[in-house]
Design a protein around this motif. Sequence first.
Motif, PDB file in Angstrom:
ATOM      1  N   GLU A  25      14.157  38.698  24.144  1.00 43.82           N
ATOM      2  CA  GLU A  25      15.531  39.350  23.907  1.00 43.82           C
ATOM      3  C   GLU A  25      16.303  38.628  22.942  1.00 43.82           C
ATOM      4  N   LEU A  26      16.356  37.265  22.840  1.00 39.72           N
ATOM      5  CA  LEU A  26      16.856  36.601  21.668  1.00 39.72           C
ATOM      6  C   LEU A  26      17.003  36.832  20.394  1.00 39.72           C
ATOM      7  N   ASP A  27      18.146  36.823  19.609  1.00 38.66           N
ATOM      8  CA  ASP A  27      18.021  36.626  18.220  1.00 38.66           C
ATOM      9  C   ASP A  27      17.770  35.607  17.533  1.00 38.66           C
ATOM     10  N   LEU A  28      16.723  34.957  17.203  1.00 43.25           N
ATOM     11  CA  LEU A  28      16.508  33.644  16.764  1.00 43.25           C
ATOM     12  C   LEU A  28      17.198  33.060  15.525  1.00 43.25           C
ATOM     13  N   ALA A  29      17.289  34.113  14.825  1.00 43.39           N
ATOM     14  CA  ALA A  29      17.745  33.674  13.424  1.00 43.39           C
ATOM     15  C   ALA A  29      19.416  33.507  13.798  1.00 43.39           C
ATOM     16  N   LYS A  30      20.118  34.306  14.572  1.00 44.53           N
ATOM     17  CA  LYS A  30      21.304  34.181  14.835  1.00 44.53           C
ATOM     18  C   LYS A  30      21.824  32.842  15.503  1.00 44.53           C
ATOM     19  N   PHE A  31      20.757  32.191  16.299  1.00 42.90           N
ATOM     20  CA  PHE A  31      20.977  30.899  16.881  1.00 42.90           C
ATOM     21  C   PHE A  31      20.579  29.645  15.881  1.00 42.90           C
ATOM     22  N   GLY A  32      20.310  30.103  14.619  1.00 43.23           N
ATOM     23  CA  GLY A  32      19.843  28.968  13.753  1.00 43.23           C
ATOM     24  C   GLY A  32      18.278  28.304  13.671  1.00 43.23           C
ATOM     25  N   PHE A  33      17.443  29.110  14.222  1.00 50.45           N
ATOM     26  CA  PHE A  33      16.212  28.713  14.339  1.00 50.45           C
ATOM     27  C   PHE A  33      15.555  28.886  12.699  1.00 50.45           C
ATOM     28  N   GLY A  34      14.625  27.910  12.268  1.00 54.03           N
ATOM     29  CA  GLY A  34      14.121  28.062  11.184  1.00 54.03           C
ATOM     30  C   GLY A  34      12.856  28.763  11.173  1.00 54.03           C
ATOM     31  N   GLY A  35      12.462  29.438  10.051  1.00 56.53           N
ATOM     32  CA  GLY A  35      11.127  29.700  10.171  1.00 56.53           C
ATOM     33  C   GLY A  35      10.961  31.439  10.783  1.00 56.53           C
ATOM     34  N   VAL A  36      12.138  31.707  11.083  1.00 55.86           N
ATOM     35  CA  VAL A  36      11.875  33.136  11.641  1.00 55.86           C
ATOM     36  C   VAL A  36      11.337  34.008  10.888  1.00 55.86           C
ATOM     37  N   VAL A  37      12.054  33.988   9.436  1.00 59.64           N
ATOM     38  CA  VAL A  37      11.565  34.845   8.277  1.00 59.64           C
ATOM     39  C   VAL A  37      10.230  33.923   7.560  1.00 59.64           C
ATOM     40  N   PRO A  38       8.991  34.112   7.891  1.00 55.97           N
ATOM     41  CA  PRO A  38       7.921  33.365   7.260  1.00 55.97           C
ATOM     42  C   PRO A  38       8.002  33.426   5.707  1.00 55.97           C
ATOM     43  N   SER A  39       7.499  32.431   5.230  1.00 55.85           N
ATOM     44  CA  SER A  39       7.455  32.113   3.823  1.00 55.85           C
ATOM     45  C   SER A  39       6.333  32.805   3.276  1.00 55.85           C
ATOM     46  N   GLU A  40       6.421  33.170   2.096  1.00 53.42           N
ATOM     47  CA  GLU A  40       5.351  33.999   1.215  1.00 53.42           C
ATOM     48  C   GLU A  40       4.014  33.198   1.072  1.00 53.42           C
ATOM     49  N   THR A  41       4.264  31.753   0.827  1.00 54.69           N
ATOM     50  CA  THR A  41       3.041  31.058   0.390  1.00 54.69           C
ATOM     51  C   THR A  41       2.627  29.761   1.645  1.00 54.69           C
ATOM     52  N   GLY A  42       1.544  29.309   1.372  1.00 52.65           N
ATOM     53  CA  GLY A  42       1.280  28.419   2.456  1.00 52.65           C
ATOM     54  C   GLY A  42       0.597  28.786   3.606  1.00 52.65           C
ATOM     55  N   ARG A  43       0.343  27.930   4.700  1.00 53.00           N
ATOM     56  CA  ARG A  43      -0.468  28.245   5.815  1.00 53.00           C
ATOM     57  C   ARG A  43       0.606  28.984   6.837  1.00 53.00           C
ATOM     58  N   PRO A  44       0.175  29.989   7.401  1.00 51.73           N
ATOM     59  CA  PRO A  44       0.895  30.614   8.326  1.00 51.73           C
ATOM     60  C   PRO A  44       1.333  29.686   9.492  1.00 51.73           C
ATOM     61  N   SER A  45       2.350  29.620  10.073  1.00 52.14           N
ATOM     62  CA  SER A  45       2.813  28.840  11.047  1.00 52.14           C
ATOM     63  C   SER A  45       2.755  29.830  12.532  1.00 52.14           C
ATOM     64  N   TYR A  46       3.250  29.116  13.447  1.00 56.08           N
ATOM     65  CA  TYR A  46       3.386  29.765  14.774  1.00 56.08           C
ATOM     66  C   TYR A  46       4.900  30.140  14.778  1.00 56.08           C
ATOM     67  N   HIS A  47       4.973  31.499  15.268  1.00 53.64           N
ATOM     68  CA  HIS A  47       6.032  32.000  15.295  1.00 53.64           C
ATOM     69  C   HIS A  47       7.003  31.181  16.345  1.00 53.64           C
ATOM     70  N   PRO A  48       8.467  30.996  15.903  1.00 57.80           N
ATOM     71  CA  PRO A  48       9.295  30.162  16.499  1.00 57.80           C
ATOM     72  C   PRO A  48       9.730  30.448  18.063  1.00 57.80           C
ATOM     73  N   ALA A  49       9.530  32.087  18.172  1.00 60.85           N
ATOM     74  CA  ALA A  49       9.669  32.372  19.748  1.00 60.85           C
ATOM     75  C   ALA A  49       8.467  32.010  20.594  1.00 60.85           C
ATOM     76  N   MET A  50       7.381  31.837  19.928  1.00 55.86           N
ATOM     77  CA  MET A  50       6.314  31.421  20.861  1.00 55.86           C
ATOM     78  C   MET A  50       6.327  30.010  21.128  1.00 55.86           C
ATOM     79  N   LEU A  51       6.832  29.105  20.119  1.00 59.10           N
ATOM     80  CA  LEU A  51       6.929  27.699  20.504  1.00 59.10           C
ATOM     81  C   LEU A  51       8.213  27.346  21.349  1.00 59.10           C
ATOM     82  N   LEU A  52       9.322  28.295  21.466  1.00 58.26           N
ATOM     83  CA  LEU A  52      10.382  28.157  22.267  1.00 58.26           C
ATOM     84  C   LEU A  52       9.672  28.378  23.741  1.00 58.26           C
ATOM     85  N   LYS A  53       9.015  29.362  23.833  1.00 54.94           N
ATOM     86  CA  LYS A  53       8.387  29.543  25.127  1.00 54.94           C
ATOM     87  C   LYS A  53       7.744  28.735  25.944  1.00 54.94           C
TER      88      LYS A  53
END
Length: 73
Positions: free
Chosen positions: A39-67
Amino acid sequence: MKRFIQGEHRTQGTLLPEHLDDYITEQNPVRVVDVFVDELDLAKFGFGGVVPSETGRPSYHPAMLLKIYIYGY
Protein backbone atom coordinates in the motif's frame (compact mmCIF):
# COMPACT_ATOMS: atom_id res chain seq x y z
CA MET A 1 7.00 -4.75 -12.17
CA LYS A 2 8.74 -5.14 -15.50
CA ARG A 3 12.52 -5.17 -15.59
CA PHE A 4 12.75 -6.50 -12.02
CA ILE A 5 13.83 -9.98 -10.97
CA GLN A 6 10.68 -11.98 -10.38
CA GLY A 7 10.50 -14.44 -7.50
CA GLU A 8 8.21 -17.42 -7.25
CA HIS A 9 4.56 -16.45 -6.90
CA ARG A 10 2.99 -17.73 -3.68
CA THR A 11 0.09 -19.35 -5.53
CA GLN A 12 2.31 -21.22 -7.99
CA GLY A 13 1.70 -24.94 -7.69
CA THR A 14 4.46 -27.04 -6.13
CA LEU A 15 4.71 -30.68 -5.18
CA LEU A 16 3.73 -30.56 -1.48
CA PRO A 17 1.73 -28.60 -0.34
CA GLU A 18 -0.16 -27.53 -3.40
CA HIS A 19 0.81 -23.83 -3.08
CA LEU A 20 3.74 -22.08 -1.44
CA ASP A 21 1.22 -19.80 0.30
CA ASP A 22 -0.09 -22.84 2.21
CA TYR A 23 3.08 -22.85 4.35
CA ILE A 24 2.10 -19.51 5.92
CA THR A 25 -0.78 -19.38 8.39
CA GLU A 26 -3.41 -16.66 8.19
CA GLN A 27 -2.21 -15.18 11.51
CA ASN A 28 1.45 -14.91 10.47
CA PRO A 29 2.84 -11.36 10.75
CA VAL A 30 4.39 -11.66 7.30
CA ARG A 31 0.92 -11.16 5.83
CA VAL A 32 0.61 -7.77 7.57
CA VAL A 33 4.03 -6.72 6.28
CA ASP A 34 3.05 -7.81 2.76
CA VAL A 35 -0.16 -5.75 2.72
CA PHE A 36 1.47 -2.77 4.44
CA VAL A 37 4.35 -2.45 1.97
CA ASP A 38 2.08 -3.03 -1.04
CA GLU A 39 0.00 0.00 0.00
CA LEU A 40 3.01 2.35 0.26
CA ASP A 41 3.96 4.78 -2.51
CA LEU A 42 7.69 4.07 -2.43
CA ALA A 43 8.57 6.79 -4.95
CA LYS A 44 6.87 9.38 -2.72
CA PHE A 45 9.07 8.25 0.19
CA GLY A 46 12.22 8.66 -1.86
CA PHE A 47 13.08 5.04 -2.57
CA GLY A 48 15.46 4.76 -5.48
CA GLY A 49 15.00 2.18 -8.19
CA VAL A 50 11.21 2.18 -8.13
CA VAL A 51 11.30 2.92 -11.85
CA PRO A 52 13.74 0.43 -13.39
CA SER A 53 16.46 1.52 -15.78
CA GLU A 54 16.31 0.45 -19.39
CA THR A 55 19.78 -1.10 -19.43
CA GLY A 56 21.79 -3.39 -17.22
CA ARG A 57 20.81 -6.38 -15.16
CA PRO A 58 17.33 -6.26 -13.64
CA SER A 59 17.30 -5.63 -9.90
CA TYR A 60 14.93 -6.75 -7.19
CA HIS A 61 11.95 -4.47 -6.71
CA PRO A 62 12.46 -2.12 -3.74
CA ALA A 63 9.11 -3.26 -2.26
CA MET A 64 10.36 -6.85 -2.10
CA LEU A 65 13.58 -5.77 -0.39
CA LEU A 66 11.65 -3.59 2.08
CA LYS A 67 9.38 -6.52 2.98
CA ILE A 68 12.42 -8.69 3.75
CA TYR A 69 14.03 -5.91 5.79
CA ILE A 70 10.90 -5.19 7.86
CA TYR A 71 10.15 -8.85 8.53
CA GLY A 72 13.77 -9.59 9.43
CA TYR A 73 14.00 -6.59 11.73
